[in-house]
Write an enzyme that holds these catalytic residues in place. Structure first.
Site, PDB file in Angstrom:
ATOM      1  CG  HIS A   1      -6.487  29.279   8.702  1.00 38.11           C
ATOM      2  ND1 HIS A   1      -7.483  30.673   8.836  1.00 38.11           N
ATOM      3  CD2 HIS A   1      -6.417  28.873   9.647  1.00 38.11           C
ATOM      4  CE1 HIS A   1      -6.737  30.515  10.288  1.00 38.11           C
ATOM      5  NE2 HIS A   1      -6.496  29.479  10.871  1.00 38.11           N
TER       6      HIS A   1
ATOM      7  CE1 TYR B   1      -9.617  35.817   1.159  1.00 40.46           C
ATOM      8  CE2 TYR B   1      -7.487  34.017   1.785  1.00 40.46           C
ATOM      9  CZ  TYR B   1      -8.645  34.979   2.826  1.00 40.46           C
ATOM     10  OH  TYR B   1      -8.053  36.220   3.620  1.00 40.46           O
TER      11      TYR B   1
ATOM     12  CE1 TYR C   1     -10.807  36.998   5.253  1.00 38.45           C
ATOM     13  CE2 TYR C   1     -11.020  39.444   3.868  1.00 38.45           C
ATOM     14  CZ  TYR C   1     -10.867  38.010   4.373  1.00 38.45           C
ATOM     15  OH  TYR C   1      -9.202  38.053   4.475  1.00 38.45           O
TER      16      TYR C   1
END
Ligand SMILES: Cc1cc2nc3c(=O)[nH]c(=O)nc-3n(C[C@H](O)[C@H](O)[C@H](O)COP(=O)(O)OP(=O)(O)OC[C@H]3O[C@@H](n4cnc5c(N)ncnc54)[C@H](O)[C@@H]3O)c2cc1C
Length: 396
Positions: A72, A385, A201
């Site tokens: 991703h 992240y 999210y």
């Protein structure tokens, strides 16, 4: 019995440590209270950082990961009825990979068993002792009821948050830094293809929601709920209805696909850091030493990073060189605190605090707007992240 490293716990930390040690010619015994089937089916994390994937590949563990993992290049942040893409690839040149913890654990167990590794499942009464000597011992009763004592050169406490190893560090030496959160995650695993190409999210007035996935055919979705919420109050229909509400995009053709719920549970959230991660010849790794709320997708990655530091430290220790063992806690803590801050930041930006005033909601909106409109702010999210500091695994 005799082994070089006694490992308590066959989660990702214990299993990977045993593999990394074997690559260095160091033998270990792993003891685990659960069955192999239970360990392989336990639904938990699913996102691997860039550096975690590279470590697993360098350690010869990425055959299935490279075939089945889904790379991703970003995530979506949704708020105020809008969905914004944070493009990790463009911002940092790095990506993350969706590959369930269940699959990481299956790969590790298969690899250890194929190479003759010693894993004892379904043990009881695990004890670690004589930790401040050169010959600590690991005791356990095996699945057939036979009691064993294993004399080791070092013990690795990879036994998770509720394990027996951390409490063996004398209370006067142990420092715990901890925070609870006034919410929990209700998670479902659903037999339905994901309705999104990357994780969403969503910040919503009813509470946070996350659309994650485990494979091209299995979705993983979460809803913020109260920490004392009972799963019995949530029928599958109620869960899907609330997910629809929190992911709704007014005026868009996007829709959430529903399907059979395979698993559902409620997980509390906490930030927890215990130091030191070493007492004498016992070393803690993974959830045994630290817990983060799952919003930043860090728990599994921290467990991997700890043992990447621990394997060479133990190798040196067994050869009489103490420098890496002495530096173990400090080396891990840099990454642990960065991940703890990032997980707290993502969590507080995205969840609704029960009883919070209008100021909190307005500040969250402002922060979300900033992260999704400023390249500098988005780069910070993307860098954390995908893994910061980037994990560099060295065999020697
Ligand atoms: C319910 C839940 C959901 C989660 N969801 C996410 C998520 O969505 N995203 C994310 O990034 N992270 C998530 N996490 C965190 C992530 O899964 C953990 O950080 C990761 O499992 C840590 O690996 P570990 O090997 O350190 O610990 P664990 O996976 O907990 O492994 C510890 C092992 O030790 C064994 N053990 C315990 N006591 C003993 C004993 N006395 N003797 C022998 N063995 C023992 C346990 O049975 C277990 O197998 C979740 C955690 C939980 C608990």
């Amino acid at each position: 019995m005799r082994t070089q490293v006694g490992i308590v716990g066959a989660g990702p930390a214990g299993l990977l440590l045993s593999h990394l040690l074997a690559l260095r010619g160091i033998d270990s015994v792993v003891v685990e209270i659960r069955s192999r089937a239970y360990c392989e089916a336990r639904q938990r994390a699913g996102i691997l950082e860039h550096g975690s994937v590279r470590l697993l590949r360098d350690a010869g563990l990425a055959g299935r990961l490279d075939r089945q993992g889904l790379e991703h290049g970003g995530i979506y942040l949704q708020f105020d009825g809008e969905r914004h893409h944070v493009d990790f690839r463009a911002l940092t040149g790095r990506t993350v990979t969706v590959y369930a913890q269940t699959e990481v654990v299956k790969d590790l167990i298969a690899e250890r068993i194929t190479r003759g590794g010693h894993i004892e499942f379904e043990v009881t009464d695990t004890e670690v002792d004589r930790l401040d000597t050169d010959q600590p011992v690991l005791r356990y009763t095996d699945a057939s009821g036979t009691r064993h004592e294993v004399v080791c050169d070092a013990i690795a406490g990879c036994d998770g948050f509720h394990g027996i190893c951390r409490p063996r560090i004398p209370a006067e030496l142990l420092k715990v830094t901890e925070r609870g959160y006034p919410y929990a995650w209700l998670g479902i695993l659903a037999d339905v293809p994901p309705s999104t190409d990357e994780l969403i999210y969503s910040h919503h007035k009813n509470g946070f929601a996350l659309h994650s996935l485990r494979s091209p055919t299995v979705s993983r979705l979460y809803l913020q709920v109260d920490p004392d919420e009972s799963i019995d109050n949530w029928s599958d229909q109620r869960i899907w209805d609330e997910l629809q509400r929190r992911f709704e995009l007014p005026g868009s053709v996007w829709r959430l696909e529903v399907g059979p719920v395979l698993d559902k549970s409620i997980t509390p959230m906490r930030s927890f850091v215990a130091t030191p991660m070493r007492y004498g010849r016992m070393f803690l790794a993974g959830d045994a030493a630290h817990i983060v709320p799952p919003t930043g997708a860090k728990g599994l990655n921290l467990a991997i990073a700890d043992v990447a530091v621990l394997a060479p430290a133990l190798d040196w220790l067994l050869r009489g060189k103490l420098e890496l063992a002495d530096a173990y806690t400090a080396t891990c803590m840099d990454r642990v605190w960065r991940a703890t801050h990032f997980s707290w930041w993502m969590t507080t930006m995205l969840h609704r605090t029960p009883g919070a005033d209008d100021m909190e909601a307005a500040l969250q909106q402002s922060q979300l707007r900033y992260v999704s409109s400023s390249r500098a702010a988005a780069t910070s999210l993307a860098e954390n992240y995908t893994g910061y500091p980037e994990l560099r695994y060295k065999k020697d």
